[in-house]
Design a protein around this motif. Structure first.
Motif, PDB file in Angstrom:
ATOM      1  N   ASN A 114       2.040   6.460  -7.177  1.00 50.17           N
ATOM      2  CA  ASN A 114       0.937   7.279  -7.536  1.00 50.17           C
ATOM      3  C   ASN A 114       1.429   8.968  -7.301  1.00 50.17           C
ATOM      4  O   ASN A 114       1.062   9.624  -8.221  1.00 50.17           O
ATOM      5  N   LYS A 115       1.979   9.216  -6.154  1.00 48.77           N
ATOM      6  CA  LYS A 115       2.386  10.510  -5.912  1.00 48.77           C
ATOM      7  C   LYS A 115       3.369  10.877  -7.144  1.00 48.77           C
ATOM      8  O   LYS A 115       3.347  11.943  -7.665  1.00 48.77           O
ATOM      9  N   ASN A 118       0.786  -1.244  -0.031  1.00 51.70           N
ATOM     10  CA  ASN A 118       0.198  -0.030  -0.031  1.00 51.70           C
ATOM     11  C   ASN A 118       0.814   1.165  -0.056  1.00 51.70           C
ATOM     12  O   ASN A 118       0.687   2.170  -0.620  1.00 51.70           O
ATOM     13  N   GLU A 119       1.883   1.215   0.662  1.00 54.08           N
ATOM     14  CA  GLU A 119       2.852   2.509   1.033  1.00 54.08           C
ATOM     15  C   GLU A 119       3.575   2.600  -0.388  1.00 54.08           C
ATOM     16  O   GLU A 119       3.896   3.746  -0.771  1.00 54.08           O
ATOM     17  N   ASN A 163       0.956   3.958  -3.043  1.00 56.57           N
ATOM     18  CA  ASN A 163       0.912   5.456  -2.538  1.00 56.57           C
ATOM     19  C   ASN A 163       2.039   6.127  -2.968  1.00 56.57           C
ATOM     20  O   ASN A 163       1.808   7.293  -3.703  1.00 56.57           O
ATOM     21  N   TYR A 164       3.270   5.864  -2.829  1.00 53.89           N
ATOM     22  CA  TYR A 164       4.283   6.777  -3.377  1.00 53.89           C
ATOM     23  C   TYR A 164       4.397   6.676  -4.715  1.00 53.89           C
ATOM     24  O   TYR A 164       4.848   7.733  -5.338  1.00 53.89           O
TER      25      TYR A 164
END
Length: 77
Positions: A39-40, A32-33, A36-37
């Motif tokens: 995607n950013k 998940n992390e 998320n990274y």
């Protein structure tokens, strides 16, 4: 929270498992992390493309204004 099925290259899976064994972090949290990274980072790249395009448009417009001012400066007043 959504559940997905995911196929991961063997090398990436082994590397991830190695890191997880050292960090004692849950695989789900780690993935998940990581997503998320990623995607950013993708959002930043998209924004960079947009800003470069808009900056070029403003630059061209600014050059037109400069040329107009140069015309005014060349008039004998």
């Amino acid at each position: 929270m959504a559940a997905i099925s995911l196929k991961i290259d063997d090398f990436i899976f082994a590397e991830t498992e190695n890191i997880l064994s050292k960090t004692k972090q849950a695989r789900n949290r780690y993935i998940n992390e990581a997503l998320n990274y990623y995607n950013k980072m993708q959002k930043r790249l998209f924004l960079e493309k947009i800003l470069r395009k808009e900056s070029k448009a403003v630059q061209e417009s600014s050059m037109e204004v400069v040329k107009e001012f140069e015309k005014i400066d060349n008039y004998d007043l």
